[in-house]
Motif scaffolding. Structure first.
Motif, PDB file in Angstrom:
ATOM      1  N   CYS A  29       0.815  -1.214   0.000  1.00  0.00           N
ATOM      2  CA  CYS A  29       0.000   0.000   0.000  1.00  0.00           C
ATOM      3  C   CYS A  29       0.850   1.266   0.000  1.00  0.00           C
ATOM      4  O   CYS A  29       0.359   2.343  -0.296  1.00  0.00           O
ATOM      5  CB  CYS A  29      -0.927   0.006   1.223  1.00  0.00           C
ATOM      6  SG  CYS A  29      -2.218  -1.265   1.149  1.00  0.00           S
ATOM      7  N   ALA A  30       2.128   1.142   0.394  1.00  0.00           N
ATOM      8  CA  ALA A  30       2.997   2.315   0.439  1.00  0.00           C
ATOM      9  C   ALA A  30       3.216   2.850  -0.973  1.00  0.00           C
ATOM     10  O   ALA A  30       3.532   2.107  -1.896  1.00  0.00           O
ATOM     11  CB  ALA A  30       4.328   1.952   1.075  1.00  0.00           C
ATOM     12  N   LYS A  31       3.023   4.144  -1.136  1.00  0.00           N
ATOM     13  CA  LYS A  31       3.167   4.747  -2.445  1.00  0.00           C
ATOM     14  C   LYS A  31       4.548   5.353  -2.606  1.00  0.00           C
ATOM     15  O   LYS A  31       5.132   5.859  -1.648  1.00  0.00           O
ATOM     16  CB  LYS A  31       2.099   5.824  -2.647  1.00  0.00           C
ATOM     17  CG  LYS A  31       0.683   5.275  -2.711  1.00  0.00           C
ATOM     18  CD  LYS A  31      -0.305   6.397  -2.971  1.00  0.00           C
ATOM     19  CE  LYS A  31      -1.728   5.864  -3.097  1.00  0.00           C
ATOM     20  NZ  LYS A  31      -2.696   6.944  -3.381  1.00  0.00           N
ATOM     21  N   ARG A  32       5.061   5.329  -3.824  1.00  0.00           N
ATOM     22  CA  ARG A  32       6.384   5.888  -4.090  1.00  0.00           C
ATOM     23  C   ARG A  32       6.390   7.408  -3.967  1.00  0.00           C
ATOM     24  O   ARG A  32       7.451   8.009  -3.850  1.00  0.00           O
ATOM     25  CB  ARG A  32       6.862   5.474  -5.480  1.00  0.00           C
ATOM     26  CG  ARG A  32       7.200   3.993  -5.600  1.00  0.00           C
ATOM     27  CD  ARG A  32       7.786   3.681  -6.955  1.00  0.00           C
ATOM     28  NE  ARG A  32       9.066   4.354  -7.143  1.00  0.00           N
ATOM     29  CZ  ARG A  32       9.724   4.378  -8.305  1.00  0.00           C
ATOM     30  NH1 ARG A  32       9.199   3.790  -9.371  1.00  0.00           N
ATOM     31  NH2 ARG A  32      10.889   5.003  -8.414  1.00  0.00           N
ATOM     32  N   THR A  33       5.211   7.995  -4.015  1.00  0.00           N
ATOM     33  CA  THR A  33       5.135   9.452  -3.874  1.00  0.00           C
ATOM     34  C   THR A  33       5.191   9.895  -2.415  1.00  0.00           C
ATOM     35  O   THR A  33       5.245  11.091  -2.139  1.00  0.00           O
ATOM     36  CB  THR A  33       3.850   9.988  -4.525  1.00  0.00           C
ATOM     37  OG1 THR A  33       2.722   9.256  -4.027  1.00  0.00           O
ATOM     38  CG2 THR A  33       3.903   9.847  -6.029  1.00  0.00           C
ATOM     39  N   ASP A  34       5.165   8.935  -1.494  1.00  0.00           N
ATOM     40  CA  ASP A  34       5.299   9.248  -0.069  1.00  0.00           C
ATOM     41  C   ASP A  34       6.788   9.297   0.270  1.00  0.00           C
ATOM     42  O   ASP A  34       7.355   8.364   0.856  1.00  0.00           O
ATOM     43  CB  ASP A  34       4.594   8.197   0.794  1.00  0.00           C
ATOM     44  CG  ASP A  34       3.093   8.160   0.555  1.00  0.00           C
ATOM     45  OD1 ASP A  34       2.530   9.218   0.207  1.00  0.00           O
ATOM     46  OD2 ASP A  34       2.491   7.087   0.713  1.00  0.00           O
ATOM     47  N   VAL A  35       7.428  10.383  -0.102  1.00  0.00           N
ATOM     48  CA  VAL A  35       8.873  10.523   0.093  1.00  0.00           C
ATOM     49  C   VAL A  35       9.141  11.104   1.471  1.00  0.00           C
ATOM     50  O   VAL A  35       8.743  12.235   1.767  1.00  0.00           O
ATOM     51  CB  VAL A  35       9.500  11.424  -0.991  1.00  0.00           C
ATOM     52  CG1 VAL A  35      10.996  11.570  -0.761  1.00  0.00           C
ATOM     53  CG2 VAL A  35       9.228  10.843  -2.368  1.00  0.00           C
ATOM     54  N   LYS A  36       9.802  10.333   2.307  1.00  0.00           N
ATOM     55  CA  LYS A  36      10.112  10.776   3.662  1.00  0.00           C
ATOM     56  C   LYS A  36      11.399  11.593   3.657  1.00  0.00           C
ATOM     57  O   LYS A  36      12.246  11.440   2.784  1.00  0.00           O
ATOM     58  CB  LYS A  36      10.238   9.577   4.600  1.00  0.00           C
ATOM     59  CG  LYS A  36       8.922   8.835   4.812  1.00  0.00           C
ATOM     60  CD  LYS A  36       9.110   7.663   5.754  1.00  0.00           C
ATOM     61  CE  LYS A  36       7.765   7.038   6.113  1.00  0.00           C
ATOM     62  NZ  LYS A  36       6.985   6.646   4.958  1.00  0.00           N
ATOM     63  N   GLU A  37      11.552  12.439   4.660  1.00  0.00           N
ATOM     64  CA  GLU A  37      12.733  13.280   4.786  1.00  0.00           C
ATOM     65  C   GLU A  37      13.987  12.406   4.883  1.00  0.00           C
ATOM     66  O   GLU A  37      14.019  11.437   5.657  1.00  0.00           O
ATOM     67  CB  GLU A  37      12.621  14.166   6.020  1.00  0.00           C
ATOM     68  CG  GLU A  37      13.754  15.172   6.164  1.00  0.00           C
ATOM     69  CD  GLU A  37      13.560  16.105   7.335  1.00  0.00           C
ATOM     70  OE1 GLU A  37      14.500  16.860   7.633  1.00  0.00           O
ATOM     71  OE2 GLU A  37      12.469  16.074   7.951  1.00  0.00           O
ATOM     72  N   GLY A  38      14.981  12.731   4.076  1.00  0.00           N
ATOM     73  CA  GLY A  38      16.216  11.961   4.065  1.00  0.00           C
ATOM     74  C   GLY A  38      16.230  10.825   3.060  1.00  0.00           C
ATOM     75  O   GLY A  38      17.275  10.207   2.845  1.00  0.00           O
ATOM     76  N   SER A  39      15.072  10.554   2.435  1.00  0.00           N
ATOM     77  CA  SER A  39      14.988   9.471   1.459  1.00  0.00           C
ATOM     78  C   SER A  39      15.507   9.924   0.098  1.00  0.00           C
ATOM     79  O   SER A  39      15.452  11.113  -0.235  1.00  0.00           O
ATOM     80  CB  SER A  39      13.538   8.990   1.310  1.00  0.00           C
ATOM     81  OG  SER A  39      13.044   8.497   2.536  1.00  0.00           O
ATOM     82  N   SER A  40      15.994   8.957  -0.696  1.00  0.00           N
ATOM     83  CA  SER A  40      16.442   9.264  -2.054  1.00  0.00           C
ATOM     84  C   SER A  40      15.232   9.316  -2.982  1.00  0.00           C
ATOM     85  O   SER A  40      14.255   8.580  -2.784  1.00  0.00           O
ATOM     86  CB  SER A  40      17.429   8.201  -2.532  1.00  0.00           C
ATOM     87  OG  SER A  40      18.568   8.180  -1.693  1.00  0.00           O
ATOM     88  N   TYR A  41      15.311  10.166  -3.998  1.00  0.00           N
ATOM     89  CA  TYR A  41      14.162  10.307  -4.885  1.00  0.00           C
ATOM     90  C   TYR A  41      14.600  10.822  -6.248  1.00  0.00           C
ATOM     91  O   TYR A  41      15.726  11.270  -6.445  1.00  0.00           O
ATOM     92  CB  TYR A  41      13.126  11.274  -4.282  1.00  0.00           C
ATOM     93  CG  TYR A  41      13.676  12.641  -3.989  1.00  0.00           C
ATOM     94  CD1 TYR A  41      13.689  13.638  -4.975  1.00  0.00           C
ATOM     95  CD2 TYR A  41      14.197  12.947  -2.732  1.00  0.00           C
ATOM     96  CE1 TYR A  41      14.212  14.888  -4.711  1.00  0.00           C
ATOM     97  CE2 TYR A  41      14.719  14.210  -2.458  1.00  0.00           C
ATOM     98  CZ  TYR A  41      14.724  15.177  -3.447  1.00  0.00           C
ATOM     99  OH  TYR A  41      15.241  16.413  -3.197  1.00  0.00           O
ATOM    100  N   ILE A  42      13.673  10.721  -7.186  1.00  0.00           N
ATOM    101  CA  ILE A  42      13.803  11.359  -8.485  1.00  0.00           C
ATOM    102  C   ILE A  42      12.578  12.242  -8.686  1.00  0.00           C
ATOM    103  O   ILE A  42      11.634  12.206  -7.894  1.00  0.00           O
ATOM    104  CB  ILE A  42      13.887  10.324  -9.636  1.00  0.00           C
ATOM    105  CG1 ILE A  42      12.678   9.365  -9.581  1.00  0.00           C
ATOM    106  CG2 ILE A  42      15.194   9.584  -9.614  1.00  0.00           C
ATOM    107  CD1 ILE A  42      12.602   8.394 -10.736  1.00  0.00           C
TER     108      ILE A  42
END
Length: 310
Positions: free
Chosen positions: A22-35
């Protein structure tokens, strides 16, 4: 008892699986890597979790570009690189990544193309060893609707909040000094450059010198492998701080040509009337064991080659 425990563990692991699903990739937590990807209606940018696994900027960039064209996993975002647009090649020179796209890139609608370009640039400059990008389409420099070449791109070209539309950028005429064929004189080249209002003109000038001249208009004066650590102006003195790669030279010109390429370009293009060049913050060094960097440099036009007829 063992059967009960086994059943409990089975339920527990099923719960964890469903929770992770259920976790979505758009739920970017602080300190996480992202594009950066595009939102569902392709009107703005959105952060999407992503971790680079490859080591080295070239391999990491290739991996990230593949991810940026991979179809989205949920409806909250869309992949930045549209279907049909392909990367012909990407090559890292110094800290500038040159990306060549196929002809389909030129068919992207202008407003969407700005977002596509922003997502790619803002994603890739997060990779250690990549400070900017240069786009081409089938080998030709990417240009805007008026024919102006986009040129060097970094995150400063896209001043925006995630999910919002892009701000406009400015243009300026710059006079840059590159080397003549024999490397013992400077030749002027006037270019029209675009830049974000968040990018200082002095930073823009040094970056353009590092990029080098246009074809058939001079020769490089600054090693593109150096890193510009900082550049600021205070009390009409421009302070340029470079990494120690600068001391290795790397270009086939007289040492003074490199120095006055930087100095003359900055004095002519900014409010500064003197330039202090440092290496890793230190000025008590000599460039190529020839030019003393403890001094403040002023514009010196004796190094400029006179045009025919002068």
């Amino acid at each position: 008892m063992k059967r009960k425990l086994s059943g409990i563990f089975s339920v527990f692991f099923c719960f964890l699986f469903l929770l992770s699903a259920c976790a979505k990739r758009t739920d970017v937590k602080e300190g996480s890597s992202y594009i950066y990807c595009l939102n569902s209606d392709r009107t703005g940018l959105i952060k999407v979790t992503y971790e680079v696994k490859e080591r080295g900027p070239q391999k990491a960039a290739e991996q990230m570009l593949k991810e940026l064209e991979t179809p989205a996993e949920d409806i909250d975002y869309t992949e930045p690189i549209p279907e049909g647009v392909k990367v012909n090649k990407c090559e890292l020179e110094g800290e500038i990544l040159y990306i060549d796209f196929n002809e389909e890139y030129a068919k992207i609608q202008p407003l969407e193309e700005k977002l596509v370009r922003a997502a790619i640039v803002k994603s890739l400059v997060q990779i250690n060893g990549i400070s900017g990008l240069w786009f081409t389409v089938e080998g030709e420099d990417l240009a805007d609707s008026t024919g102006k070449v986009m040129g060097y791109l970094n995150e400063d070209d896209f001043v925006q909040n995630t999910g919002s539309s892009l701000n406009s950028y400015e243009t300026a005429d710059l006079t840059l000094y590159f080397a003549n064929e024999t490397g013992d004189k400077l030749v002027a080249q006037t270019i029209e450059a675009k830049y974000s209002s968040n990018t200082s003109k002095e930073k823009l000038i040094v970056e353009k010198l590092m990029k080098g001249p246009k074809k058939n208009t001079g020769y490089p004066t600054v090693n593109p492998d150096i890193t510009l650590l900082s550049v600021t102006i205070k009390d009409r003195i421009c302070y340029v701080n470079l990494d120690d790669e600068f001391l290795n030279g790397g270009v086939d010109v007289k040492p003074e040509i490199t120095i006055y390429s930087i100095v003359n370009s900055l004095v002519e293009g900014t409010a500064a009337n003197k330039v202090q060049i440092t290496v890793n913050g230190e000025k008590n060094v000599s460039y190529m064991e020839t030019v003393d960097l403890t001094q403040l440099f002023e514009e010196d036009r004796s190094w400029v080659e006179e045009a025919e007829g002068e």
